[in-house]
Design a protein around this motif. Structure first.
Motif, PDB file in Angstrom:
ATOM      1  N   SER A  61       0.949  -1.266   0.048  1.00  8.29           N
ATOM      2  CA  SER A  61      -0.167  -0.211  -0.159  1.00  8.29           C
ATOM      3  C   SER A  61       0.756   0.824   0.330  1.00  8.29           C
ATOM      4  O   SER A  61       1.671   1.090   0.438  1.00  8.29           O
ATOM      5  CB  SER A  61      -0.954   0.107   1.129  1.00  8.29           C
ATOM      6  N   HIS A  62      -0.009   2.097  -0.108  1.00  5.50           N
ATOM      7  CA  HIS A  62       1.191   3.302  -0.055  1.00  5.50           C
ATOM      8  C   HIS A  62       0.666   4.720   0.370  1.00  5.50           C
ATOM      9  O   HIS A  62       0.649   5.413   0.363  1.00  5.50           O
ATOM     10  CB  HIS A  62       0.794   3.473  -2.587  1.00  5.50           C
ATOM     11  N   SER A  63      -0.882   4.577   0.932  1.00  2.83           N
ATOM     12  CA  SER A  63      -0.836   5.626   1.507  1.00  2.83           C
ATOM     13  C   SER A  63      -1.692   4.912   3.159  1.00  2.83           C
ATOM     14  O   SER A  63      -2.211   3.633   2.914  1.00  2.83           O
ATOM     15  CB  SER A  63      -2.147   6.095   1.137  1.00  2.83           C
ATOM     16  N   PHE A  64      -1.708   5.422   4.318  1.00  2.21           N
ATOM     17  CA  PHE A  64      -2.250   5.277   5.253  1.00  2.21           C
ATOM     18  C   PHE A  64      -4.430   4.934   5.620  1.00  2.21           C
ATOM     19  O   PHE A  64      -5.009   3.941   5.422  1.00  2.21           O
ATOM     20  CB  PHE A  64      -2.120   6.441   6.273  1.00  2.21           C
ATOM     21  N   GLY A  65      -4.674   5.643   4.601  1.00  4.69           N
ATOM     22  CA  GLY A  65      -5.719   5.952   4.390  1.00  4.69           C
ATOM     23  C   GLY A  65      -6.499   4.293   3.184  1.00  4.69           C
ATOM     24  O   GLY A  65      -7.524   4.433   3.621  1.00  4.69           O
ATOM     25  N   PRO A  91      -3.838 -15.185 -10.629  1.00  7.10           N
ATOM     26  CA  PRO A  91      -5.306 -14.632  -9.270  1.00  7.10           C
ATOM     27  C   PRO A  91      -4.040 -13.679  -8.432  1.00  7.10           C
ATOM     28  O   PRO A  91      -4.839 -12.971  -8.268  1.00  7.10           O
ATOM     29  CB  PRO A  91      -5.114 -16.063  -8.850  1.00  7.10           C
ATOM     30  N   THR A  92      -3.050 -13.731  -8.520  1.00  8.39           N
ATOM     31  CA  THR A  92      -2.584 -13.106  -7.490  1.00  8.39           C
ATOM     32  C   THR A  92      -1.962 -11.079  -8.111  1.00  8.39           C
ATOM     33  O   THR A  92      -2.072 -10.549  -6.918  1.00  8.39           O
ATOM     34  CB  THR A  92      -0.889 -13.726  -6.784  1.00  8.39           C
ATOM     35  N   LYS A  93      -1.558 -11.679  -8.592  1.00  6.17           N
ATOM     36  CA  LYS A  93      -1.764  -9.907  -9.611  1.00  6.17           C
ATOM     37  C   LYS A  93      -2.777  -9.343  -9.639  1.00  6.17           C
ATOM     38  O   LYS A  93      -3.305  -8.363  -9.238  1.00  6.17           O
ATOM     39  CB  LYS A  93      -1.201  -9.705 -10.940  1.00  6.17           C
ATOM     40  N   LEU A  94      -3.954  -9.887  -9.753  1.00  5.87           N
ATOM     41  CA  LEU A  94      -5.248  -9.081  -9.889  1.00  5.87           C
ATOM     42  C   LEU A  94      -6.080  -9.259  -8.642  1.00  5.87           C
ATOM     43  O   LEU A  94      -6.222  -8.008  -8.343  1.00  5.87           O
ATOM     44  CB  LEU A  94      -6.692 -11.362 -10.523  1.00  5.87           C
ATOM     45  N   VAL A  95      -5.304 -10.138  -7.307  1.00  5.19           N
ATOM     46  CA  VAL A  95      -5.825  -9.477  -6.785  1.00  5.19           C
ATOM     47  C   VAL A  95      -5.167  -8.415  -5.885  1.00  5.19           C
ATOM     48  O   VAL A  95      -5.763  -7.616  -5.334  1.00  5.19           O
ATOM     49  CB  VAL A  95      -6.059 -10.982  -5.257  1.00  5.19           C
ATOM     50  N   LEU A  96      -4.102  -8.304  -5.819  1.00  3.96           N
ATOM     51  CA  LEU A  96      -3.110  -7.476  -5.547  1.00  3.96           C
ATOM     52  C   LEU A  96      -3.499  -6.274  -6.305  1.00  3.96           C
ATOM     53  O   LEU A  96      -3.707  -4.567  -6.222  1.00  3.96           O
ATOM     54  CB  LEU A  96      -1.747  -7.271  -6.019  1.00  3.96           C
ATOM     55  N   SER A  97      -3.737  -5.833  -7.599  1.00  4.51           N
ATOM     56  CA  SER A  97      -4.235  -5.050  -8.362  1.00  4.51           C
ATOM     57  C   SER A  97      -5.729  -4.299  -7.747  1.00  4.51           C
ATOM     58  O   SER A  97      -6.164  -3.318  -7.641  1.00  4.51           O
ATOM     59  CB  SER A  97      -4.577  -5.385 -10.283  1.00  4.51           C
ATOM     60  N   TRP A  98      -6.885  -5.583  -7.010  1.00  9.16           N
ATOM     61  CA  TRP A  98      -7.189  -5.073  -6.909  1.00  9.16           C
ATOM     62  C   TRP A  98      -7.100  -4.165  -5.852  1.00  9.16           C
ATOM     63  O   TRP A  98      -8.200  -3.117  -5.624  1.00  9.16           O
ATOM     64  CB  TRP A  98      -8.727  -5.806  -6.834  1.00  9.16           C
ATOM     65  N   TYR A  99      -7.212  -4.378  -4.656  1.00 14.82           N
ATOM     66  CA  TYR A  99      -6.818  -3.986  -3.884  1.00 14.82           C
ATOM     67  C   TYR A  99      -5.339  -3.033  -3.177  1.00 14.82           C
ATOM     68  O   TYR A  99      -6.127  -2.112  -2.990  1.00 14.82           O
ATOM     69  CB  TYR A  99      -6.942  -4.899  -2.280  1.00 14.82           C
ATOM     70  N   PHE A 100      -4.911  -3.161  -4.367  1.00 16.75           N
ATOM     71  CA  PHE A 100      -3.422  -1.645  -3.953  1.00 16.75           C
ATOM     72  C   PHE A 100      -3.120  -0.973  -5.110  1.00 16.75           C
ATOM     73  O   PHE A 100      -1.945  -0.004  -5.712  1.00 16.75           O
ATOM     74  CB  PHE A 100      -2.262  -2.421  -3.657  1.00 16.75           C
ATOM     75  N   GLY A 101      -4.293  -1.247  -6.316  1.00 19.04           N
ATOM     76  CA  GLY A 101      -3.731  -0.869  -7.679  1.00 19.04           C
ATOM     77  C   GLY A 101      -1.862  -1.183  -8.239  1.00 19.04           C
ATOM     78  O   GLY A 101      -1.635  -0.627  -9.022  1.00 19.04           O
TER      79      GLY A 101
END
Length: 254
Positions: free
Chosen positions: A96-100, A241-251
């Protein structure tokens, strides 16, 4: 001869009252950690990983002693929620890149991924089993039994924990390999998600098959067939699938 059971109408009223009191006890203990049996919860989690049938064998003992199938102790839900929050924080620290956004991810992991989606799956399993899978009573005086919604949610929680270890914990540990730009990363990621999903549905099947008044519970194994078809398809199409999940949650951009 005296009747051996209550009439169905009376028994349904008793069941309704019993379920209301069970829910009240469950919610009351939720705010009293001293009344939660965490030792038994951790033992159950261990058994779900090494011998899930043993865990459900104790479910029948619970029915014999307390006259209901569902847990009256929210410790399992509390521990799973805490673990979900902890692993979400770990992912946020890594990606992640931000606290919010991190706070939103942690809340979403617990409230949506575990609780809300679990409640939907439990409701579907509860409705399916009560409507289509109950055995027909052979005796007119037998008490009609049905699946408790809280038990259906217990089944989800039980099935979720081993899947959590595979798809959440092990995935994070293997991310350097899973995110590789190669077929190895895609294959391992697809295999990991397939294993986690299959374990979830297998333990779900065990949960419903543990109820003696249900039949044809093998329907809960059918999604594993879909997983078996989806895995090679994902590999051929180059889906990770791992890249898809990380893209969904963290861009995450591969």
């Amino acid at each position: 001869m005296l009747p051996t059971s209550h009439p169905i109408g009376g028994s349904s009223k008793l069941r309704g009252k019993s379920r209301s009191s069970l829910l009240w006890l469950y919610l009351r203990r939720l705010f009293k950690p001293s009344q939660m049996d965490f030792q038994y919860t951790f033992w159950t989690m261990l058994q779900l990983c090494v011998s899930p049938k043993t865990a459900y064998r104790h479910t029948s003992y619970h029915k014999q002693t307390k006259n209901h199938w569902a847990r009256d102790d929210p410790a399992f839900v509390v521990v799973c929620s805490a673990l979900m929050a902890a692993i979400a924080v770990a992912y946020c620290l890594a990606f992640s890149h931000s606290f919010g956004r991190s706070v939103l991810t942690v809340v979403s992991a617990v409230a949506v991924d575990f609780l809300a989606i679990g409640a939907v799956i439990a409701t579907l399993g509860w409705g399916l089993s009560n409507k289509f899978l109950r055995r027909q009573n052979q005796h007119s005086h037998a008490v009609e039994q049905s699946v408790e919604w809280m038990y259906a949610f217990d089944v989800h929680c039980n099935a979720f924990f081993p899947m959590f270890l595979l798809i959440y914990v092990l995935q994070l540990a293997l991310c350097p390999i899973l995110l590789m730009h190669s077929i190895l990363g895609r294959v391992l990621s697809a295999a990991l998600f397939a294993a986690g999903s299959s374990v979830y549905w297998y333990i779900t099947f065990l949960g419903y098959s543990a109820l003696p008044f249900l039949e044809r519970t093998e329907v809960f194994l059918y999604p594993i067939g879909g997983v078996a078809v989806a895995v090679p398809l994902a590999i051929v199409l180059g889906i990770n699938p791992t890249k898809l999940v990380l893209s969904w949650y963290f861009g995450y951009i591969p």
